[in-house]
Design an enzyme around this catalytic site. Structure first.
Site, short mmCIF file in Angstrom:
data_model
loop_
_atom_site.label_atom_id
_atom_site.label_comp_id
_atom_site.label_asym_id
_atom_site.label_seq_id
_atom_site.Cartn_x
_atom_site.Cartn_y
_atom_site.Cartn_z
N HIS A 17 0.81 -1.22 0.00
CA HIS A 17 0.00 0.00 0.00
C HIS A 17 0.84 1.27 0.00
O HIS A 17 0.38 2.32 0.43
CB HIS A 17 -0.96 -0.02 1.20
CG HIS A 17 -2.04 -1.04 1.05
ND1 HIS A 17 -3.24 -0.79 0.44
CD2 HIS A 17 -2.08 -2.34 1.43
CE1 HIS A 17 -3.99 -1.89 0.44
NE2 HIS A 17 -3.31 -2.84 1.05
N HIS A 104 0.14 -15.54 8.48
CA HIS A 104 0.69 -14.47 7.65
C HIS A 104 2.04 -14.04 8.23
O HIS A 104 2.50 -14.59 9.22
CB HIS A 104 -0.30 -13.29 7.58
CG HIS A 104 -0.24 -12.54 6.29
ND1 HIS A 104 0.84 -11.76 5.94
CD2 HIS A 104 -1.11 -12.46 5.25
CE1 HIS A 104 0.63 -11.22 4.75
NE2 HIS A 104 -0.55 -11.64 4.30
N ASP A 344 -7.46 -13.00 -2.71
CA ASP A 344 -7.68 -14.07 -3.68
C ASP A 344 -8.18 -15.31 -2.95
O ASP A 344 -7.54 -15.78 -2.00
CB ASP A 344 -6.38 -14.43 -4.39
CG ASP A 344 -5.92 -13.35 -5.35
OD1 ASP A 344 -6.47 -13.28 -6.45
OD2 ASP A 344 -5.00 -12.58 -4.99
#
Length: 397
Positions: A17, A104, A344
């Site tokens: 980002h 993650h 996704d």
């Protein structure tokens, strides 16, 4: 580190980002025609928002060449490649300020650097792979022009749904001739005929239904990508620690979400006998040496032998999912994480050009190393070399 390669070096930059992402590519041969039009197709295949089975994040991923070319010709100096991040939503990740996402990189990045990106995955995001794909497109053009190299990857499985050749390997161990024919002829156009990038229509339909179901369940699913490299020059690879398959493994396992790498016959080869697995040599009609089978995957002793190189890469289910997950805050307080970002349901279809790009970077770097060796040998004075060192029969008395 953020640099891959020795002579052909790609350094990627950017986070998911930030204002933009890209790469600096060093070692590009001078005098090659290249423009953004040569790079954009692979970036467009990788970009988000391209179908109903990918993340809805709407990025065009339009590349700009910042340096290293003039009038569409490479100068031999570093090429700067930049892609702007346009559809940023950092506020979607406020929950991860407090809670690490299960499986993650939030937690490990914080522990390693004592600071972490506050939105998205930072450098662990697949946005980082834009620089790889752009650099890989440059490598591919050189390899195609100089050596007629072709690299094609495709979705070979998602979840428990496999293309038929994978079922054959699981059931019979031996690689069938039809599989070799498939690798000889598969094209990117055939791969892109379906949004799953699986070139087997019946399997593609089943995969599509599975991915859509996981999306509706606010979940994700993993799978495998198979890749073939055709017309690879003989002699690539640097034993002992930079064997060609070892560098390919390094490249593929550096891609986000990868969990496995299988080369040639892979794990199926462990169930075969030596006489079954060995690839017999033959002399082809044009006088070149080849093999009747290719369990070796085009590499023997860590060096390419001229046959097709093929391998398979395993991708885990995407870690970021929209359903609530139990976790613990960075302070050790149990809680529930609700993620609002766009994700996704399966990373596999968009991973295809990334796998192709990393394969191109490996082969390009290996080519430059081998070509440097050959050029240095060519400058030496000619000497008599013993026949045994050259694989020749002794001279007749």
């Amino acid at each position: 580190m953020s640099t891959f390669g020795k002579l052909f070096r790609v350094t990627t930059y950017g986070e998911s980002h930030c204002k933009g992402v890209g790469a600096i590519v060093d070692g590009v041969p001078p005098g090659m025609e290249i423009t953004e039009a040569d790079i954009q197709p692979q970036l467009s295949r990788r970009r988000p928002g391209q179908s109903k089975i990918t993340t809805p994040r709407d990025e065009k991923d339009k590349v700009t060449i910042m340096s290293g070319t003039e009038f569409g010709v490479t100068l031999g100096t570093p090429m700067g490649l930049h892609v702007a991040n346009l559809d940023q939503r950092p506020h979607d990740y406020s929950e991860t300020d407090v809670f690490p996402r299960p499986s993650h990189a939030d937690y490990t990045y914080l522990k390693k650097y004592n600071v972490k990106a506050s939105s998205g995955g930072g450098r662990a995001s697949a946005r980082e792979t834009i620089g790889r794909v752009a650099g890989g497109a440059i490598a591919e053009k050189y390899l195609r022009l100089a050596h007629q190299v072709e690299i094609v990857a495709f979705t070979s499985s998602v979840g428990k749904i496999n293309m038929p050749f994978l079922n054959d390997l699981h059931e019979h161990d031996l690689v069938k001739p039809e599989f070799y024919d498939f690798l000889n002829n598969i094209t990117r156009e055939q791969v892109d005929n379906d949004i799953t990038r699986c070139p087997h229509p019946e399997t593609a339909e089943a995969i599509k239904a599975l991915i859509l179901r996981k999306s509706e369940e606010q979940d994700s699913i993993g799978g495998t990508v198979t890749c073939v490299i055709r017309n690879c020059p003989i002699g690539l690879g640097e034993p002992c620690f930079d064997k060609l398959e070892a560098v390919l493994a390094h490249a593929m396992l550096s891609i986000p979400a990868t969990k496995g790498f299988e080369f040639g016959s892979g794990f199926s080869g462990t169930r075969m006998s030596g006489h079954q697995h060995n690839d017999p040599f033959i002399c082809r009609p044009d006088g070149s040496i080849g093999t009747t089978t290719n369990h070796s995957g085009g590499v023997q002793g860590g060096i390419s032998n001229g046959e097709n190189i093929y391998f398979r890469v395993a991708f885990k289910p995407a870690a970021t999912i929209s359903r609530d997950q139990t976790t613990t805050s960075y302070d050790g307080v149990a809680g529930t994480l609700s993620t609002r970002g766009r994700h996704d349901p399966s990373v596999v279809p968009r991973a295809i050009p990334i796998v192709e790009a990393m394969a191109a970077l490996v082969i390009m770097d290996a080519c430059l190393q081998q070509e440097a060796r050959q050029a240095s040998v060519a400058r030496l004075p000619s000497i008599a070399i013993h026949h045994a060192l050259q694989g020749k029969a002794p001279p007749k008395a």
